[in-house]
Every structure is written in C-alpha cells, then in structure tokens.
Design a protein around this motif. Structure first.
Motif, mmCIF file in Angstrom:
data_model
loop_
_atom_site.group_PDB
_atom_site.id
_atom_site.type_symbol
_atom_site.label_atom_id
_atom_site.label_comp_id
_atom_site.label_asym_id
_atom_site.label_seq_id
_atom_site.Cartn_x
_atom_site.Cartn_y
_atom_site.Cartn_z
ATOM 1 N N GLN A 96 0.713 -1.144 0.065
ATOM 2 C CA GLN A 96 0.108 0.119 0.034
ATOM 3 C C GLN A 96 0.929 1.515 -0.029
ATOM 4 O O GLN A 96 0.575 2.255 -0.739
ATOM 5 C CB GLN A 96 -0.769 -0.009 1.204
ATOM 6 N N THR A 141 4.041 1.611 -1.130
ATOM 7 C CA THR A 141 4.589 1.579 -2.516
ATOM 8 C C THR A 141 3.770 2.083 -3.374
ATOM 9 O O THR A 141 3.997 3.110 -4.405
ATOM 10 C CB THR A 141 5.141 0.043 -2.912
ATOM 11 N N ALA A 142 2.397 1.564 -3.453
ATOM 12 C CA ALA A 142 1.621 2.145 -4.223
ATOM 13 C C ALA A 142 1.078 3.634 -4.045
ATOM 14 O O ALA A 142 1.004 4.250 -5.137
ATOM 15 C CB ALA A 142 0.191 1.310 -4.287
ATOM 16 N N MET A 143 1.055 4.025 -3.071
ATOM 17 C CA MET A 143 0.900 5.536 -2.535
ATOM 18 C C MET A 143 1.980 6.421 -3.055
ATOM 19 O O MET A 143 1.738 7.315 -3.890
ATOM 20 C CB MET A 143 0.586 5.644 -1.056
ATOM 21 N N GLY A 173 3.959 5.627 -5.631
ATOM 22 C CA GLY A 173 3.916 5.445 -7.159
ATOM 23 C C GLY A 173 2.809 6.593 -7.565
ATOM 24 O O GLY A 173 2.914 7.056 -8.619
ATOM 25 N N ARG A 174 1.634 6.544 -6.943
ATOM 26 C CA ARG A 174 0.667 7.553 -7.143
ATOM 27 C C ARG A 174 1.261 9.176 -7.155
ATOM 28 O O ARG A 174 0.915 10.156 -8.028
ATOM 29 C CB ARG A 174 -0.480 7.606 -6.399
ATOM 30 N N VAL A 175 2.009 9.387 -6.069
ATOM 31 C CA VAL A 175 2.574 10.646 -5.874
ATOM 32 C C VAL A 175 3.574 10.868 -7.129
ATOM 33 O O VAL A 175 3.654 11.977 -7.553
ATOM 34 C CB VAL A 175 3.274 10.862 -4.378
ATOM 35 N N SER A 226 3.846 10.072 -10.102
ATOM 36 C CA SER A 226 3.136 10.195 -11.204
ATOM 37 C C SER A 226 2.734 11.649 -11.425
ATOM 38 O O SER A 226 2.373 12.164 -12.293
ATOM 39 C CB SER A 226 2.050 9.138 -11.528
ATOM 40 N N ARG A 227 2.688 12.427 -10.270
ATOM 41 C CA ARG A 227 2.336 13.706 -9.991
ATOM 42 C C ARG A 227 3.489 14.718 -10.052
ATOM 43 O O ARG A 227 3.358 15.651 -10.218
ATOM 44 C CB ARG A 227 1.387 13.958 -9.122
#
Length: 124
Positions: free
Chosen positions: A21, A23-25, A27-29, A31-32
């Motif tokens: 979770q 690592t996914a968060m 990753g979302r950051v 991408s921005r």
C-alpha cells in the motif's frame, strides 16, 4: 544544474500488504511529479531501505536527493536514527546534496484533512 531524486521514507511494517500500500501511494505521488524521480523506502521492517534507494538514485545520475520523512511525529527515529543514517550516506556520497524534509507533525494541511474528515461524517 543538479538532477534531483526524491525518496518518501516510511517506517515499514512486518505486514507485506502495508508495504504494498505504501509503495502504491508513493507511485501515485511520483506520477504527479514530472521533474524528479520519486522512490519509496523503508526505515526498518522493509525493503528497499533508504540506503538502497539513495544508491539507486545516484546510479541514475542524481546529485541532489530530497528525503521526505513520512512520519506523523518526531520520535527517536526522526531525532536520532534517521540523522545517523543520513550522516553515513553523506560520507558515502560526498558529492550528493541531501535535503531532509520535516515530518507531518504540525502540518496545517494534515490538520485541514482531519477537520474535513470529521465534518464529513458528523459535523453540523
């Protein structure tokens, strides 16, 4: 001009799903943030470690590394353990500039989030 890399440093957990979770968060950051590479790292109880990710960013050509300490409060890890880790990394990589960002403690944005959440489910 420095090539900047960024690391979001979390505590880590024995639970694999927590690491996934986090690592996914990150990753979302990432991408921005187009202007820098953003990687997750774990202080303890997980991999990759802070040192692993610093080494990875250096291999990728980064000469400036921003470390965001993803902790709610300034406990012993923030006041002693992580500064010791950073000091060792500064010795290992004398040509790299390290920028250490504060924790989330007393961050007005986090306080606004708490107010928004509280009011969404029970405010008048």
């Amino acid at each position: 001009m420095h090539k900047t890399g960024m690391i979001v440093l979390g505590h880590g957990s024995r639970r694999k799903e927590v690491a996934l979770q986090f690592t996914a968060m990150v990753g979302r950051v990432a991408s921005r943030i187009a202007e820098a590479q953003v990687l997750p790292a774990f202080f303890s109880l997980g991999e990759p470690t802070l040192a692993d990710q610093v080494r990875e960013l250096v291999v990728r050509g980064c000469t400036r590394i921003v470390v965001m300490q993803y902790f709610l409060y300034n406990g012993v890890h923030i006041e002693q353990d992580i500064p010791q880790m950073i000091a060792a990394l500064r010795e290992e990589f004398p040509g790299v500039e390290f920028v250490i960002q504060p924790t989330l403690q007393d961050d007005p944005a986090l306080e606004r989030l708490l107010v928004d959440r509280l009011l969404a489910d029970g405010g008048e």
